[in-house]
Design a protein around this motif. Structure first.
Motif, PDB file in Angstrom:
ATOM      1  N   MET A 287      34.153  65.023  -5.724  1.00 45.81           N
ATOM      2  CA  MET A 287      34.782  63.697  -5.674  1.00 45.81           C
ATOM      3  C   MET A 287      33.913  62.649  -6.355  1.00 45.81           C
ATOM      4  N   PHE A 288      32.609  62.688  -6.103  1.00 43.26           N
ATOM      5  CA  PHE A 288      31.713  61.726  -6.739  1.00 43.26           C
ATOM      6  C   PHE A 288      31.673  61.896  -8.253  1.00 43.26           C
ATOM      7  N   LEU A 289      31.663  63.137  -8.719  1.00 45.51           N
ATOM      8  CA  LEU A 289      31.604  63.373 -10.162  1.00 45.51           C
ATOM      9  C   LEU A 289      32.901  62.966 -10.863  1.00 45.51           C
ATOM     10  N   ILE A 290      34.031  63.194 -10.225  1.00 47.56           N
ATOM     11  CA  ILE A 290      35.308  62.766 -10.798  1.00 47.56           C
ATOM     12  C   ILE A 290      35.347  61.245 -10.893  1.00 47.56           C
ATOM     13  N   GLU A 291      34.896  60.574  -9.835  1.00 49.60           N
ATOM     14  CA  GLU A 291      34.879  59.106  -9.855  1.00 49.60           C
ATOM     15  C   GLU A 291      33.889  58.580 -10.892  1.00 49.60           C
ATOM     16  N   TRP A 292      32.774  59.255 -11.048  1.00 50.00           N
ATOM     17  CA  TRP A 292      31.771  58.861 -12.043  1.00 50.00           C
ATOM     18  C   TRP A 292      32.371  58.958 -13.445  1.00 50.00           C
ATOM     19  N   GLU A 293      33.071  60.045 -13.713  1.00 52.38           N
ATOM     20  CA  GLU A 293      33.716  60.226 -15.017  1.00 52.38           C
ATOM     21  C   GLU A 293      34.758  59.136 -15.266  1.00 52.38           C
ATOM     22  N   GLU A 294      35.556  58.805 -14.270  1.00 47.58           N
ATOM     23  CA  GLU A 294      36.556  57.743 -14.423  1.00 47.58           C
ATOM     24  C   GLU A 294      35.893  56.399 -14.693  1.00 47.58           C
ATOM     25  N   GLY A 295      34.795  56.132 -14.020  1.00 46.86           N
ATOM     26  CA  GLY A 295      34.064  54.888 -14.253  1.00 46.86           C
ATOM     27  C   GLY A 295      33.529  54.800 -15.671  1.00 46.86           C
ATOM     28  N   ARG A 296      33.054  55.913 -16.191  1.00 49.67           N
ATOM     29  CA  ARG A 296      32.543  55.923 -17.576  1.00 49.67           C
ATOM     30  C   ARG A 296      33.680  55.706 -18.567  1.00 49.67           C
ATOM     31  N   LYS A 297      34.854  56.269 -18.297  1.00 47.78           N
ATOM     32  CA  LYS A 297      36.012  56.059 -19.174  1.00 47.78           C
ATOM     33  C   LYS A 297      36.408  54.591 -19.191  1.00 47.78           C
ATOM     34  N   ILE A 298      36.406  53.965 -18.026  1.00 49.05           N
ATOM     35  CA  ILE A 298      36.766  52.553 -17.941  1.00 49.05           C
ATOM     36  C   ILE A 298      35.730  51.698 -18.674  1.00 49.05           C
ATOM     37  N   PHE A 299      34.450  52.033 -18.533  1.00 51.59           N
ATOM     38  CA  PHE A 299      33.413  51.285 -19.247  1.00 51.59           C
ATOM     39  C   PHE A 299      33.611  51.392 -20.755  1.00 51.59           C
ATOM     40  N   LYS A 300      33.873  52.602 -21.237  1.00 57.60           N
ATOM     41  CA  LYS A 300      34.067  52.793 -22.678  1.00 57.60           C
ATOM     42  C   LYS A 300      35.309  52.054 -23.172  1.00 57.60           C
ATOM     43  N   LYS A 301      36.344  52.025 -22.345  1.00 57.09           N
ATOM     44  CA  LYS A 301      37.559  51.302 -22.709  1.00 57.09           C
ATOM     45  C   LYS A 301      37.290  49.800 -22.806  1.00 57.09           C
ATOM     46  N   LYS A 302      36.550  49.255 -21.836  1.00 60.40           N
ATOM     47  CA  LYS A 302      36.180  47.837 -21.878  1.00 60.40           C
ATOM     48  C   LYS A 302      35.337  47.531 -23.111  1.00 60.40           C
ATOM     49  N   GLN A 303      34.411  48.414 -23.405  1.00 63.13           N
ATOM     50  CA  GLN A 303      33.542  48.235 -24.559  1.00 63.13           C
ATOM     51  C   GLN A 303      34.356  48.253 -25.854  1.00 63.13           C
ATOM     52  N   GLN A 304      35.301  49.164 -25.955  1.00 60.51           N
ATOM     53  CA  GLN A 304      36.153  49.242 -27.142  1.00 60.51           C
ATOM     54  C   GLN A 304      37.019  47.993 -27.274  1.00 60.51           C
ATOM     55  N   ASN A 305      37.540  47.487 -26.145  1.00 59.32           N
ATOM     56  CA  ASN A 305      38.329  46.257 -26.186  1.00 59.32           C
ATOM     57  C   ASN A 305      37.495  45.080 -26.683  1.00 59.32           C
ATOM     58  N   GLU A 306      36.243  44.999 -26.255  1.00 62.11           N
ATOM     59  CA  GLU A 306      35.355  43.930 -26.722  1.00 62.11           C
ATOM     60  C   GLU A 306      35.108  44.047 -28.229  1.00 62.11           C
ATOM     61  N   LEU A 307      34.908  45.267 -28.709  1.00 65.30           N
ATOM     62  CA  LEU A 307      34.706  45.472 -30.149  1.00 65.30           C
ATOM     63  C   LEU A 307      35.956  45.077 -30.923  1.00 65.30           C
ATOM     64  N   ASN A 308      37.117  45.416 -30.397  1.00 61.57           N
ATOM     65  CA  ASN A 308      38.354  45.040 -31.064  1.00 61.57           C
ATOM     66  C   ASN A 308      38.518  43.529 -31.110  1.00 61.57           C
ATOM     67  N   LYS A 309      38.159  42.824 -30.031  1.00 60.53           N
ATOM     68  CA  LYS A 309      38.234  41.366 -30.022  1.00 60.53           C
ATOM     69  C   LYS A 309      37.288  40.767 -31.062  1.00 60.53           C
ATOM     70  N   MET A 310      36.075  41.323 -31.157  1.00 61.89           N
ATOM     71  CA  MET A 310      35.111  40.822 -32.132  1.00 61.89           C
ATOM     72  C   MET A 310      35.590  41.058 -33.554  1.00 61.89           C
ATOM     73  N   LYS A 311      36.186  42.202 -33.819  1.00 63.68           N
ATOM     74  CA  LYS A 311      36.727  42.493 -35.154  1.00 63.68           C
ATOM     75  C   LYS A 311      37.876  41.568 -35.482  1.00 63.68           C
ATOM     76  N   THR A 312      38.720  41.270 -34.498  1.00 67.47           N
ATOM     77  CA  THR A 312      39.843  40.383 -34.715  1.00 67.47           C
ATOM     78  C   THR A 312      39.365  38.976 -35.030  1.00 67.47           C
ATOM     79  N   GLN A 313      38.330  38.506 -34.384  1.00 61.07           N
ATOM     80  CA  GLN A 313      37.808  37.172 -34.632  1.00 61.07           C
ATOM     81  C   GLN A 313      37.108  37.071 -35.968  1.00 61.07           C
ATOM     82  N   ASP A 314      36.557  38.167 -36.460  1.00 62.88           N
ATOM     83  CA  ASP A 314      35.882  38.172 -37.754  1.00 62.88           C
ATOM     84  C   ASP A 314      36.877  38.073 -38.911  1.00 62.88           C
ATOM     85  N   ILE A 315      38.087  38.544 -38.706  1.00 65.51           N
ATOM     86  CA  ILE A 315      39.069  38.550 -39.785  1.00 65.51           C
ATOM     87  C   ILE A 315      39.631  37.197 -39.965  1.00 65.51           C
TER      88      ILE A 315
END
Length: 90
Positions: free
Chosen positions: A62-90
């Motif tokens: 259970m802990f490892l499954i939750e850890w994996e889900e947390g990492r996916k959410i972190f990567k998704k947030k990070q990707q969204n931030e990168l997309n926002k930065m790219k959009t502002q640069d254009i």
């Protein structure tokens, strides 16, 4: 009923730690859980070793499954931030 609240609090803290920048923050609670299960085993507080083994595997899973889900959410947030930065640069 208080046990349920304690478990919910532990999983909430673990989820929070799993979504932090460093991947190692999410390892704190699973390692503590392993240490706790080891202490239970060495203190002979469980009558059947199979019961402890199943408890260990279930909880750790259970802990490892939750850890994996947390990492996916972190990567998704990070990707969204990168997309926002790219959009502002254009």
């Amino acid at each position: 009923m208080p046990h349920v609240l304690i478990f919910a609090l532990i999983f909430a803290v673990h989820y929070f730690l799993s979504t932090r920048t460093s991947v190692y923050w999410g390892a704190i609670i699973p390692v503590a859980y392993l240490a706790y299960c080891g202490w239970i085993f060495t203190a002979h507080q469980v009558k059947h070793p199979i019961k402890l083994t199943l408890l260990l595997l279930f909880g750790l899973g259970m802990f490892l499954i939750e850890w994996e889900e947390g990492r996916k959410i972190f990567k998704k947030k990070q990707q969204n931030e990168l997309n926002k930065m790219k959009t502002q640069d254009i």
